[in-house]
Enzyme design. Structure first.
Site, PDB file in Angstrom:
ATOM      1  N   LYS A  90     -57.038  16.731 -25.180  1.00  0.00           N
ATOM      2  CA  LYS A  90     -57.285  18.115 -24.771  1.00  0.00           C
ATOM      3  C   LYS A  90     -56.111  18.951 -25.262  1.00  0.00           C
ATOM      4  O   LYS A  90     -54.952  18.503 -25.176  1.00  0.00           O
ATOM      5  CB  LYS A  90     -57.393  18.144 -23.242  1.00  0.00           C
ATOM      6  CG  LYS A  90     -57.748  19.494 -22.648  1.00  0.00           C
ATOM      7  CD  LYS A  90     -57.857  19.350 -21.136  1.00  0.00           C
ATOM      8  CE  LYS A  90     -58.261  20.638 -20.457  1.00  0.00           C
ATOM      9  NZ  LYS A  90     -58.374  20.467 -18.991  1.00  0.00           N
ATOM     10  N   SER A  94     -62.712  22.125 -17.300  1.00  0.00           N
ATOM     11  CA  SER A  94     -62.163  22.728 -18.497  1.00  0.00           C
ATOM     12  C   SER A  94     -62.015  21.768 -19.678  1.00  0.00           C
ATOM     13  O   SER A  94     -61.853  22.225 -20.805  1.00  0.00           O
ATOM     14  CB  SER A  94     -60.805  23.355 -18.178  1.00  0.00           C
ATOM     15  OG  SER A  94     -59.882  22.357 -17.791  1.00  0.00           O
ATOM     16  N   SER A 138     -61.754  19.174 -13.628  1.00  0.00           N
ATOM     17  CA  SER A 138     -61.827  19.471 -15.063  1.00  0.00           C
ATOM     18  C   SER A 138     -62.038  18.270 -15.972  1.00  0.00           C
ATOM     19  O   SER A 138     -62.269  18.443 -17.168  1.00  0.00           O
ATOM     20  CB  SER A 138     -60.566  20.210 -15.514  1.00  0.00           C
ATOM     21  OG  SER A 138     -60.670  21.574 -15.192  1.00  0.00           O
TER      22      SER A 138
END
Lengths: 96, 490
Positions: free
Chosen positions: B81, B156, B180
């Protein structure tokens, strides 16, 4: 749904050092009003005598040995600086 | 043939690398060509370093040929990420603020993955600064759900989840502050693990809400989660909240731990707002555990169910407003060219660099910490957080793990909730309390809706008992084949 809240957007935006446009002020005022209305429900909870919890870590305090270690070289530390000169970061004039 | 490779679990790919049946270079090329074929539509990657990755793959093949392979991860590509630092790679947090930022050092997890021989090559899209549940809040555009490109992948960590689901990566690391990792894993039909707070070092993870943030894994199977967790867990003196605890061989423990577990089902997590199809799939998973000899107990988490979202959005935004104060246009990140003086430089740089959701949360966090409101909002939220943690402590006296849905609905449509932040926040209702209490949680696939969207089962474990949590999740996975199904993306 739009709710009145005691959020002074201009005051808080200044504290947060965030310039907002008129459209943002209007939109955030409404949306944050809804959110603040939602969180009002926490008032229903009896918290008398309850200790606040800052984090979930079982660790209380950590002492690090006070020994020198290599840090980032200057060039690496300044690599992302938006403006630099002679190994220093350039900023607008602070004192007249 | 390539198709067979890209959808195989990482553990199986590792076995083939070890047996010399494939090379790391060939494996990487399979993922590269898949990424070229589908990422124009999925948009999971912010960037990737193809040349660097091929160099790392060749080095892995040479180590293996010389009998010096570093273990099962050696030569496997992994996505990160875009919030985790890798020296010399971009670190954008999907924000205009950091659009040109290059990491000057490695996160601890990056050091560990490099030491294990993994190829760190993809920077995965996300909601800006990890604030969001749909990956629509990215300055570089949204990621699409590979199962239905008109829907969100969750967030996210949406780019990481979508890439694994689409066969662009065998596995990835994400971060989970309120769901997330687990929520995008549920939306994309993969396994998402948020470890106990303190198990994995946060050093080199760009901070959002420091008392809640935790790095975790997005994988095809539970065994892969065990494999990857083993590589990144452990005490780190560079993170003061890192906890000293023995790290077992999570993968070996999957086979050793075969208890008749006591599993709690929180009754409030099956109430109003839960899509009936999700409820039915989760109840059928609970029935599977009952049939396999586990003791199923109904438990109650009334405060967590009712107040976790409110507590979270006060604490997380308060911490975010403080953490994001560092982005002032001075030392790094976006700097406005319009500023007249220093204070104006801060205000304009932040106005130009941050997107809408980030601004909204900074404003809310600053408000709840400001003089006159601190006790009413922030302090009260911290006290209710204590009560929520106590609820979990209480139910865990009689349970080894809890079972619940991961999300109230399956993946929603792009744009469906973006105009209503509160509706978006309520999507995290089942995942958020796990972060507040600092517990480990994992989402595993447990079915599909009638329209073919994946459904996630959430398992919540006791602190630092990931070996048990994963063993419990593994039992379900062994009895089902959801993880062998892949999106068509035709």
């Amino acid at each position: 749904m739009s709710t009145k809240s005691d959020l002074n957007l201009e005051y808080v935006a200044n504290l947060a050092r965030l310039a907002l446009t008129g459209a943002e002020r209007e939109k955030f005022s409404r949306q944050l009003g809804d959110i603040l209305h939602y969180v009002e429900k926490l008032k229903q909870v009896n918290v008398t005598g309850v200790e606040p919890m800052a984090h979930a870590s079982p660790v209380c305090n950590i002492w690090a040995a006070d020994t020198a270690r290599p840090g980032l070289p200057v060039a690496a530390a300044l690599r992302n600086a938006p403006a630099q000169r002679d190994h220093m970061i350039v900023v607008p004039k602070v004192v007249e | 043939m390539a198709d067979e490779l890209i959808f195989q679990p990482a553990a199986r790919l590792a076995a083939q690398l070890t047996a010399g049946k494939i090379s790391s270079v060939r494996l990487l090329q399979a993922f590269l060509s898949r990424t070229m074929a589908v990422d124009g539509r999925v948009k999971a990657f912010n960037s990737h370093d193809e040349t660097g990755a091929l160099v790392q793959a060749r080095a892995a093949d040479e180590r293996r040929a010389a009998g010096r392979a570093r273990g099962p991860l050696d030569g496997l590509p992994v996505g990160l990420k875009d919030v985790i630092a890798v020296e010399g790679q971009p670190l954008t947090c999907s924000s205009k603020m950091l659009a040109n930022f290059i990491s000057p050092y490695d996160a601890t997890v990056s050091v560990k993955l490099k030491a294990a021989g993994a190829i760190l090559w993809g920077r995965m899209n996300m909601d800006e600064f990890a604030m969001g549940s749909s990956t629509e809040n990215s300055a570089f555009g949204p990621t699409a759900n590979p199962w239905d490109l008109s829907r969100v992948p969750g967030g996210s960590s949406g780019g990481a989840a979508a890439a694994v689901a689409a066969g662009e990566l065998p596995f990835a690391l994400g971060s989970d502050t309120g769901g997330s990792i687990r929520q995008p894993a549920a939306f994309c039909g993969i396994v998402g693990l948020k470890p106990t707070y303190g198990l994995v070092s946060r050093y080199g993870l760009a901070a959002f809400a420091s008392s809640l943030d935790q790095i975790g894994t997005l994988t095809r199977t539970v065994e892969d989660a065990a494999l990857l967790l083993g590589a990144i867990a452990g005490h780190d003196p560079q993170d003061s909240t890192s906890f000293r605890t023995e790290i077992p061989d999570y993968r070996a423990e999957l086979k050793k731990r075969r208890g008749t577990w006591r599993l709690g089902v929180p009754r409030e997590y099956f109430g109003a707002g839960l899509d009936p199809e999700i409820g039915a799939a989760v109840k059928s998973a609970i029935e599977f555990y009952r049939q396999s000899g586990c003791e199923i107990k109904e438990v109650s988490l009334p405060l967590a169910a009712e107040y976790a979202v409110a507590v979270y959005y006060l604490i997380a935004t308060a911490e975010a407003s403080s953490n994001l104060a560092r982005y002032d246009g001075v030392r790094f990140g976006h700097r406005s060219t319009k500023a007249k003086d220093t204070v104006d430089l801060y205000c304009q740089s932040r106005a130009e660099g941050f997107g809408e959701e980030v601004k909204r949360r900074i404003i809310l966090g600053t408000h709840v910490l400001s003089s006159g409101y601190y006790d009413a909002y922030y302090m009260r939220a911290q006290k209710v957080r204590t009560l929520i943690r106590n609820e979990f402590v209480c139910v865990f006296r009689d349970c080894d793990a809890l079972l619940s849905p991961t999300t109230p609905t399956a993946a929603f449509r792009l744009g469906e909730k973006s105009a209503d932040p509160l509706a978006m926040y309520l999507n995290d209702i089942y995942t958020i309390s796990v972060n507040l209490a600092g517990l480990p949680g994992v989402s595993i696939p447990c079915g599909f809706t009638g329209t073919g969207l994946p459904i996630g089962l959430q398992l919540i474990g006791q602190p630092f008992q990931e070996a048990d949590l994963l063993a419990i999740a593994h039992r379900y996975e062994q009895g089902h084949d959801w993880h062998t199904k892949h999106p068509a993306l035709s």
